[in-house]
Design an enzyme around this catalytic site. Structure first.
Site, PDB file in Angstrom:
ATOM      1  N   HIS A 289       0.836  -1.206   0.000  1.00  0.00           N
ATOM      2  CA  HIS A 289       0.000   0.000   0.000  1.00  0.00           C
ATOM      3  C   HIS A 289       0.876   1.265   0.000  1.00  0.00           C
ATOM      4  O   HIS A 289       0.838   2.046   0.953  1.00  0.00           O
ATOM      5  CB  HIS A 289      -0.888  -0.049   1.255  1.00  0.00           C
ATOM      6  CG  HIS A 289      -2.150   0.746   1.147  1.00  0.00           C
ATOM      7  ND1 HIS A 289      -2.156   2.121   1.120  1.00  0.00           N
ATOM      8  CD2 HIS A 289      -3.451   0.373   1.060  1.00  0.00           C
ATOM      9  CE1 HIS A 289      -3.400   2.544   1.033  1.00  0.00           C
ATOM     10  NE2 HIS A 289      -4.203   1.518   0.990  1.00  0.00           N
TER      11      HIS A 289
ATOM     12  N   ASP B 277     -10.266   5.861  -6.299  1.00  0.00           N
ATOM     13  CA  ASP B 277     -10.046   4.568  -5.629  1.00  0.00           C
ATOM     14  C   ASP B 277     -10.350   3.477  -6.651  1.00  0.00           C
ATOM     15  O   ASP B 277     -11.480   3.010  -6.781  1.00  0.00           O
ATOM     16  CB  ASP B 277     -10.983   4.466  -4.423  1.00  0.00           C
ATOM     17  CG  ASP B 277     -10.566   3.339  -3.484  1.00  0.00           C
ATOM     18  OD1 ASP B 277     -11.104   3.272  -2.358  1.00  0.00           O
ATOM     19  OD2 ASP B 277      -9.690   2.542  -3.886  1.00  0.00           O
TER      20      ASP B 277
ATOM     21  N   GLU C 220      -0.480   1.125  -5.662  1.00  0.00           N
ATOM     22  CA  GLU C 220      -0.379  -0.061  -4.812  1.00  0.00           C
ATOM     23  C   GLU C 220      -0.386  -1.334  -5.658  1.00  0.00           C
ATOM     24  O   GLU C 220      -1.415  -1.710  -6.214  1.00  0.00           O
ATOM     25  CB  GLU C 220      -1.549  -0.091  -3.834  1.00  0.00           C
ATOM     26  CG  GLU C 220      -1.827   1.227  -3.129  1.00  0.00           C
ATOM     27  CD  GLU C 220      -3.218   1.292  -2.536  1.00  0.00           C
ATOM     28  OE1 GLU C 220      -3.871   0.232  -2.386  1.00  0.00           O
ATOM     29  OE2 GLU C 220      -3.678   2.412  -2.219  1.00  0.00           O
TER      30      GLU C 220
HETATM   31  O1  TA6 Z   1      -6.113   1.074  -1.185  1.00  0.00           O
HETATM   32  C1  TA6 Z   1      -7.265   1.848  -1.201  1.00  0.00           C
HETATM   33  C2  TA6 Z   1      -8.087   1.534   0.036  1.00  0.00           C
HETATM   34  O2  TA6 Z   1      -8.604   0.245  -0.021  1.00  0.00           O
HETATM   35  C3  TA6 Z   1      -9.168   2.604   0.141  1.00  0.00           C
HETATM   36  O3  TA6 Z   1     -10.440   2.067  -0.142  1.00  0.00           O
HETATM   37  C4  TA6 Z   1      -9.030   3.098   1.580  1.00  0.00           C
HETATM   38  O4  TA6 Z   1      -9.796   2.301   2.453  1.00  0.00           O
HETATM   39  C5  TA6 Z   1      -7.539   2.901   1.798  1.00  0.00           C
HETATM   40  O5  TA6 Z   1      -7.278   1.625   1.233  1.00  0.00           O
HETATM   41  C6  TA6 Z   1      -7.051   3.062   3.218  1.00  0.00           C
HETATM   42  O6  TA6 Z   1      -7.491   2.010   4.009  1.00  0.00           O
HETATM   43  P1  TA6 Z   1      -7.066   2.028   5.564  1.00  0.00           P
HETATM   44  O7  TA6 Z   1      -7.622   0.749   6.150  1.00  0.00           O
HETATM   45  O8  TA6 Z   1      -5.554   2.084   5.608  1.00  0.00           O
HETATM   46  O9  TA6 Z   1      -7.649   3.281   6.132  1.00  0.00           O
END
Ligand code: TA6
Length: 298
Positions: A167, A212, A272
């Site tokens: 991420h 997203d 990501e």
């Molecule tokens: O990678 C994108 C995502 O899945 C978004 O939908 C948002 O939820 C982000 O990850 C951050 O997630 P987190 O659990 O780190 O707040």
């Protein structure tokens, strides 16, 4: 290479002779800093309110997402009672060691290895996902790149399936000047548009609002991030076929308590790499390897 601090916020810091550096929190094996250009340029975005004490997944850097990406399937799946993005990013990993090397041309690199296995996971996570696994995660720093690769091994008797994603919060100067190339024609799930499926019609993706998107089965392995038309990063996938592009934009950034400053969304974009469309299956004793090389091009 030094180990700094102790307890939940302990981290490994590695610096090349030419000044480039990387910092990895043992919590989540989360890369929290990667500096190139002799240590002058920080390439990752880290929230000013990121928890670095092991109380919560780090808001920034490179959180490791395993064994499930996003909210798990509602019920009837081994990951159903795991938290969003799984338990790897909120577990304490072990530092397995380092190896530094210099190639024939005299360029240095340092590789840091981290491990997480069933015994290192919280009781609740192990109860939720009672499968025997071992992760080995290597972080390799060179003068102008950072490579992060995971090995997933099934240490148990029964097969299991998992998702994996890195991420990565890339730092940019001004999101309004950023374009993301390498996704032309690729199908994506748009989570801002009710998870409907679309096809990337333009060569360059611009971020002009909450974004997203899960780009799936991308044919070529490099996603490029440009700013003002100048290449900033190449993100090269290794055995991972999907890439998520995320920017929370104004409302979502303000709504996250650990996202600071509120307008920090102007200085970051998440690119990501992962295998998140469907599941990777591992039989007993099998190993999966996947990761990325991020090249800093400035
Ligand atoms: O990678 C994108 C995502 O899945 C978004 O939908 C948002 O939820 C982000 O990850 C951050 O997630 P987190 O659990 O780190 O707040």
């Amino acid at each position: 290479v030094d180990i700094v601090g102790s307890g939940p916020s302990s981290k490994v810091v590695a610096t090349l002779p030419s000044g480039e550096s990387v910092e990895v929190l043992l919590y989540g094996a989360t890369v929290t800093s990667w500096k190139s250009n002799g240590g002058q340029t920080e390439n990752l975005w880290l929230s000013e309110k990121a928890a670095l004490d092991g109380t919560k997944a780090v808001r920034g850097g490179i959180p490791v997402v395993f064994p499930v990406f996003g909210p798990p399937p509602k019920s009837g799946h081994p990951t159903s009672s795991l938290p969003q993005h799984g338990f790897a990013r909120t577990s304490r990993w072990e530092f397995l060691g380092k190896s530094a090397s210099e190639d024939a041309l005299g360029s240095n690199s340092v590789k840091l290895d981290f491990g997480l296995e069933t015994s290192g996971v919280s009781d609740e996570a192990r109860k939720a996902w009672p499968l025997d696994f071992a992760l080995q995660y290597s972080v390799t720093l060179t003068k102008d790149s950072l490579q992060t690769v995971v090995n997933v091994r099934n240490e148990g008797e029964q097969s299991f399936e998992f998702q994996f994603l890195l991420h990565t919060y890339l730092r940019v100067n001004d999101i309004s000047k950023v374009t993301i190339n390498g996704l032309l024609g690729v199908e994506y799930i748009d989570k801002v548009l009710n998870a409907t499926t679309h096809q990337q019609a333009d060569m360059s993706l611009k971020i002009t609002g909450e974004t997203d998107r899960v780009y799936k089965s991308i044919p070529q392995d490099t996603t490029s991030v440009l700013e003002d038309g100048k290449p900033l990063f190449d993100v090269v996938r290794d055995n991972l076929q999907d890439t998520v592009v995320w920017n929370p934009w104004v409302e979502k950034a303000a709504a996250m308590g650990d996202f600071a400053p509120n307008d920090g969304f102007k200085n970051m974009v998440c690119v990501e790499v992962g295998t998140v469309d469907g599941w990777q299956k591992l039989d007993k004793g099998e190993v999966f390897e996947g990761g990325q090389i991020i090249k800093s091009l400035l």
